[in-house]
Motif scaffolding. Structure first.
Motif, PDB file in Angstrom:
ATOM      1  N   UNK A   1       0.875  -1.293  -0.026  1.00  0.00           N
ATOM      2  CA  UNK A   1      -0.050  -0.096   0.202  1.00  0.00           C
ATOM      3  C   UNK A   1       0.801   1.361   0.212  1.00  0.00           C
ATOM      4  N   UNK A   2       2.191   1.202  -0.158  1.00  0.00           N
ATOM      5  CA  UNK A   2       3.095   2.393  -0.063  1.00  0.00           C
ATOM      6  C   UNK A   2       3.037   3.366  -1.058  1.00  0.00           C
ATOM      7  N   UNK A   3       3.138   2.701  -2.394  1.00  0.00           N
ATOM      8  CA  UNK A   3       3.193   3.507  -3.391  1.00  0.00           C
ATOM      9  C   UNK A   3       2.861   2.724  -4.725  1.00  0.00           C
ATOM     10  N   UNK A   4       2.853   3.281  -5.909  1.00  0.00           N
ATOM     11  CA  UNK A   4       2.520   2.476  -7.135  1.00  0.00           C
ATOM     12  C   UNK A   4       4.327   2.595  -7.877  1.00  0.00           C
ATOM     13  N   UNK A   5       4.367   1.441  -8.541  1.00  0.00           N
ATOM     14  CA  UNK A   5       5.704   1.444  -9.192  1.00  0.00           C
ATOM     15  C   UNK A   5       5.457   0.418 -10.425  1.00  0.00           C
ATOM     16  N   UNK A   6       6.362   0.792 -11.153  1.00  0.00           N
ATOM     17  CA  UNK A   6       6.448   0.011 -12.661  1.00  0.00           C
ATOM     18  C   UNK A   6       7.698  -0.254 -13.407  1.00  0.00           C
ATOM     19  N   UNK A   7       8.081  -1.342 -13.717  1.00  0.00           N
ATOM     20  CA  UNK A   7       9.294  -1.382 -14.410  1.00  0.00           C
ATOM     21  C   UNK A   7       9.024  -2.251 -15.754  1.00  0.00           C
ATOM     22  N   UNK A   8       9.745  -1.511 -17.025  1.00  0.00           N
ATOM     23  CA  UNK A   8       9.587  -2.329 -18.201  1.00  0.00           C
ATOM     24  C   UNK A   8      11.035  -2.690 -18.879  1.00  0.00           C
ATOM     25  N   UNK A   9      11.168  -3.721 -19.375  1.00  0.00           N
ATOM     26  CA  UNK A   9      12.441  -3.931 -20.209  1.00  0.00           C
ATOM     27  C   UNK A   9      12.223  -4.218 -21.365  1.00  0.00           C
ATOM     28  N   UNK A  10      12.843  -3.547 -22.339  1.00  0.00           N
ATOM     29  CA  UNK A  10      12.788  -3.785 -23.936  1.00  0.00           C
ATOM     30  C   UNK A  10      13.997  -4.669 -24.476  1.00  0.00           C
ATOM     31  N   UNK A  11      13.405  -5.158 -25.750  1.00  0.00           N
ATOM     32  CA  UNK A  11      14.298  -5.738 -26.396  1.00  0.00           C
ATOM     33  C   UNK A  11      14.995  -5.070 -27.382  1.00  0.00           C
ATOM     34  N   UNK A  12      15.203  -3.652 -27.146  1.00  0.00           N
ATOM     35  CA  UNK A  12      16.008  -2.883 -28.135  1.00  0.00           C
ATOM     36  C   UNK A  12      16.044  -1.576 -27.347  1.00  0.00           C
ATOM     37  N   UNK A  13      16.868  -0.852 -28.004  1.00  0.00           N
ATOM     38  CA  UNK A  13      17.557   0.464 -27.216  1.00  0.00           C
ATOM     39  C   UNK A  13      16.470   1.527 -27.455  1.00  0.00           C
ATOM     40  N   UNK A  14      16.011   2.153 -26.352  1.00  0.00           N
ATOM     41  CA  UNK A  14      14.728   3.582 -26.776  1.00  0.00           C
ATOM     42  C   UNK A  14      15.734   4.706 -26.776  1.00  0.00           C
ATOM     43  N   UNK A  15      15.325   5.480 -27.502  1.00  0.00           N
ATOM     44  CA  UNK A  15      15.943   6.861 -27.465  1.00  0.00           C
ATOM     45  C   UNK A  15      14.811   7.986 -26.610  1.00  0.00           C
TER      46      UNK A  15
END
Length: 338
Positions: A304-318
């Motif tokens: 219940x502390x905060x919302x958090x999100x992590x995304x890993x992509x198979x390419x480099x994002x500029x």
């Protein structure tokens, strides 16, 4: 400090295979008389897996984030182990490396470093999705081959999502191993029996590990914070490697998210997205989000502390792509209450 050797189990596997789900299922079976230490490694800075484990008596959970405990975060590993081992009541230690990790150096650290209490390695479980065990991927991924080689028990998870042919192909691929991997089991939702942890570790085979160079290449990253344009952001970070990118955000607890728009966002980015996970407040509920193999799941969680999100992509994002991604993610943000 106790001189009785402490049993240690590794829960390894590729990204999205179900390592944390398996770990949670084992924790649910923990005898009340035992005290466990759990160490979870997050490649990114946003801790999600440890936060998703409900607190309980006689369970110490620590997280090492910001790199792999087998290489870049080895100092954090040693610190976390020293802290866990201060508890003289500890009866077992479970370690879950990141899905980008390689267990060889971790095993060396556990066996060779002098700790205040002796450690004894018990069975190492490798959690795999049968759909990943194809001949093409087996030949391409030296890290996958090394994960299997260094494990004692292969857990073919998510069998409810694969076909009979895919499961047969997975077993045929494992038949190529030397020495043979005879300890295998199939399951769904990471449901494995507690007795697996008490099995002794197999004698280490004399084989050449081909995945160390691949692992080093994958995890050598440029780490940087970036100024997110999203509302209610407490912290944001960006990591990029030669052929991948990772993004993470922590949002204030007042921010809520729309589940329908979240599903649309993940569908739009499915082609480039390798792994996604988070803990998000959706309306009145807080939910654990998992995206792997084109599947998005949401389940209730106690956090219940905060919302958090992590995304890993198979390419480099500029920077342009990151801006476009945030603009699309913004559509999943519920407006503040009037």
């Amino acid at each position: 400090m106790s001189s009785i050797p402490l049993p240690v189990n590794l829960i390894t596997g590729l990204l999205g295979s179900g390592k944390t789900t398996t770990l949670k299922h084992l924790i649910q079976q923990k005898p009340a008389s035992e005290t466990w230490g759990v160490l979870i490694n997050e490649f990114g800075d946003i801790g999600i897996d440890a936060a998703s484990i409900s607190p309980q008596n006689n369970l110490d959970v620590l997280e090492v984030s910001g790199g792999c405990i087998c290489c870049t975060a080895q100092f954090g590993l040693t610190q976390a182990l020293q802290k866990l081992l201060q508890n003289p009541q500890l009866t077992r230690l479970l370690i879950e490396p990141t899905g980008l990790g390689h267990p060889a150096k971790l095993l060396d650290t556990l066996q060779k470093n002098p700790f205040p209490r002796p450690l004894v390695l018990h069975s190492s479980l490798c959690i795999l999705n049968p759909q990943h065990l194809t001949p093409v991927r087996w030949q391409k991924s030296a890290v996958m081959r090394d994960l299997v080689t260094l494990s004692d028990i292969i857990v073919l998870n998510k069998t409810d999502l694969c076909s009979t042919d895919e499961l047969t192909q997975a077993h045929q691929t494992l038949d190529l191993c030397y020495p043979p991997k005879t300890q295998r089991l199939t399951t769904t939702q990471g449901q494995v029996d507690l007795d697996l942890l008490n099995k002794p570790r197999n004698k280490a085979p004399f084989v050449l590990l081909a995945g160390l160079e691949e692992h080093t290449h994958t995890t050598q990253t440029l780490h940087q914070t970036f100024k997110s344009q999203l509302p209610n952001v407490i912290e944001s970070w960006h990591q990029s490697a030669s052929n991948s990118s990772a993004l993470g955000w922590i949002f204030g607890p007042q921010q809520t998210f729309n589940r329908t728009q979240l599903r649309r966002f993940f569908a739009d980015w499915a082609q480039a997205l390798q792994r996604g996970k988070g803990i998000l407040k959706t309306g009145l509920e807080w939910q654990l989000l998992n995206w792997a193999d084109d599947q998005l799941t949401l389940e209730d969680v106690a956090w219940r502390q905060d919302s958090r999100l992590e995304l890993i992509f198979s390419e480099v994002l500029d920077s342009t792509q990151i801006e476009m991604l945030e603009n699309q993610l913004l559509k999943a943000f519920n407006p503040p209450p009037q």
